[in-house]
Design a protein around this motif. Structure first.
Motif, PDB file in Angstrom:
ATOM      1  N   ILE A 114       8.587  -5.166   7.790  1.00 16.27           N
ATOM      2  CA  ILE A 114       8.007  -4.821   6.499  1.00 16.27           C
ATOM      3  C   ILE A 114       6.975  -3.704   6.669  1.00 16.27           C
ATOM      4  CG2 ILE A 114       8.480  -7.018   5.348  1.00 16.27           C
ATOM      5  CD1 ILE A 114       5.729  -7.997   6.169  1.00 16.27           C
ATOM      6  N   PRO A 115       6.799  -2.869   5.644  1.00 14.01           N
ATOM      7  CA  PRO A 115       5.914  -1.702   5.750  1.00 14.01           C
ATOM      8  C   PRO A 115       4.437  -2.014   5.454  1.00 14.01           C
ATOM      9  CG  PRO A 115       7.075  -1.632   3.686  1.00 14.01           C
ATOM     10  CD  PRO A 115       7.584  -2.841   4.424  1.00 14.01           C
ATOM     11  N   PHE A 116       3.986  -3.181   5.858  1.00 16.76           N
ATOM     12  CA  PHE A 116       2.586  -3.575   5.708  1.00 16.76           C
ATOM     13  C   PHE A 116       2.330  -4.729   6.654  1.00 16.76           C
ATOM     14  CE2 PHE A 116       5.201  -5.222   2.229  1.00 16.76           C
ATOM     15  CZ  PHE A 116       5.106  -6.585   2.410  1.00 16.76           C
ATOM     16  N   ASN A 117       1.052  -5.016   6.883  1.00 13.32           N
ATOM     17  CA  ASN A 117       0.680  -6.149   7.738  1.00 13.32           C
ATOM     18  C   ASN A 117       0.417  -7.351   6.847  1.00 13.32           C
ATOM     19  OD1 ASN A 117       0.819  -4.540  10.012  1.00 13.32           O
ATOM     20  ND2 ASN A 117      -1.344  -4.025   9.939  1.00 13.32           N
ATOM     21  N   PHE A 134      -2.165 -17.058  -2.200  1.00 15.00           N
ATOM     22  CA  PHE A 134      -3.027 -16.017  -1.659  1.00 15.00           C
ATOM     23  C   PHE A 134      -2.291 -15.306  -0.533  1.00 15.00           C
ATOM     24  CE2 PHE A 134      -5.473 -19.657  -3.122  1.00 15.00           C
ATOM     25  CZ  PHE A 134      -6.221 -19.074  -4.121  1.00 15.00           C
ATOM     26  N   LEU A 135      -2.090 -14.002  -0.701  1.00 13.76           N
ATOM     27  CA  LEU A 135      -1.294 -13.201   0.221  1.00 13.76           C
ATOM     28  C   LEU A 135      -2.178 -12.095   0.798  1.00 13.76           C
ATOM     29  CD1 LEU A 135       1.926 -13.016   0.746  1.00 13.76           C
ATOM     30  CD2 LEU A 135       1.788 -11.051  -0.748  1.00 13.76           C
ATOM     31  N   PRO A 136      -2.728 -12.304   1.999  1.00 12.96           N
ATOM     32  CA  PRO A 136      -3.565 -11.259   2.593  1.00 12.96           C
ATOM     33  C   PRO A 136      -2.700 -10.154   3.215  1.00 12.96           C
ATOM     34  CG  PRO A 136      -3.819 -13.371   3.751  1.00 12.96           C
ATOM     35  CD  PRO A 136      -2.738 -13.523   2.749  1.00 12.96           C
ATOM     36  N   VAL A 137      -2.702  -9.009   2.571  1.00  6.88           N
ATOM     37  CA  VAL A 137      -1.881  -7.875   3.006  1.00  6.88           C
ATOM     38  C   VAL A 137      -2.800  -6.713   3.354  1.00  6.88           C
ATOM     39  CG1 VAL A 137      -0.133  -6.209   2.269  1.00  6.88           C
ATOM     40  CG2 VAL A 137       0.044  -8.580   1.542  1.00  6.88           C
ATOM     41  N   THR A 138      -2.527  -6.055   4.485  1.00  4.77           N
ATOM     42  CA  THR A 138      -3.292  -4.870   4.872  1.00  4.77           C
ATOM     43  C   THR A 138      -2.328  -3.758   5.270  1.00  4.77           C
ATOM     44  OG1 THR A 138      -3.469  -5.634   7.166  1.00  4.77           O
ATOM     45  CG2 THR A 138      -5.280  -6.211   5.678  1.00  4.77           C
ATOM     46  N   ASN A 139      -2.861  -2.567   5.346  1.00  2.00           N
ATOM     47  CA  ASN A 139      -2.109  -1.387   5.787  1.00  2.00           C
ATOM     48  C   ASN A 139      -0.811  -1.190   5.016  1.00  2.00           C
ATOM     49  OD1 ASN A 139      -4.122  -0.963   7.715  1.00  2.00           O
ATOM     50  ND2 ASN A 139      -3.021  -2.144   9.259  1.00  2.00           N
TER      51      ASN A 139
END
Length: 179
Positions: free
Chosen positions: A37-40, A63-68
């Motif tokens: 996937i194109p995110f962390n 709650f979905l912690p997504v970074t980058n």
């Protein structure tokens, strides 16, 4: 007699053809889940909530912690426990409030609607995201459950789309004291 043979031959031919070519039944749509996937994505958690008797609603906060997240990617929706919700960015993570379809005072998993695209276990979810205009899906096989919460008057306004952006702070009170 000749016409009787022709009819018998036609019936036999139709019977053979009908057993060879079965009627096509609608096939279940198989969705290919993206592994890369194109995110962390950090561990996903959820919390069941219960509203007061006057409101009579139940649901799940996810709650979905997504970074980058790449610039060409939009995090879109989540599918969990036969419910679907829009993911919205709040406080550095994506949050979805999934209100249970059937009203009640205790949480019960909703029946799977015919139009629901996935068959998932209770601790699995699917997130959809749009990359370069194409909708893609990623399956998460383990969610962490946190203790449920009770909202006497329904879910807090923090989760409602109509909530105001401004909040009272202690800074406002301090400014009034200095006048």
């Amino acid at each position: 007699m000749k016409s009787l043979k022709k009819v018998a031959f036609a019936i036999a031919f139709a019977a053979i053809i009908s057993t060879t070519f079965q009627c096509a039944s609608p096939k279940a749509v198989t969705t290919q889940f993206e592994q890369q996937i194109p995110f962390n994505l950090k561990p996903v958690s959820f919390q069941e909530w219960y509203a007061g008797i006057k409101v009579g609603a139940t649901g799940i906060n996810v709650f979905l912690p997504v970074t980058n997240v790449n610039q060409n990617v939009t995090i879109d929706s989540i599918y969990f426990r036969n419910l679907k919700g829009k993911l919205e960015k709040k406080d550095g993570k994506y949050v979805a409030v999934l209100e249970n379809i059937s009203k009640g005072y205790t949480f019960r998993k909703s029946e799977r609607p015919d139009s629901y695209p996935f068959t998932l276990l209770d601790y699995e979810c699917v997130i959809s995201y749009i990359e370069n205009g194409i909708t893609k899906y990623h399956k998460i096989t383990q969610l962490n459950e946190v203790a449920g919460t009770y909202y006497e008057n329904g879910p807090p306004s923090l989760y409602l789309k109509a909530a105001t952006a401004g909040m009272a702070t202690l800074d406002d009170d301090e400014d009034d004291d200095n006048d």
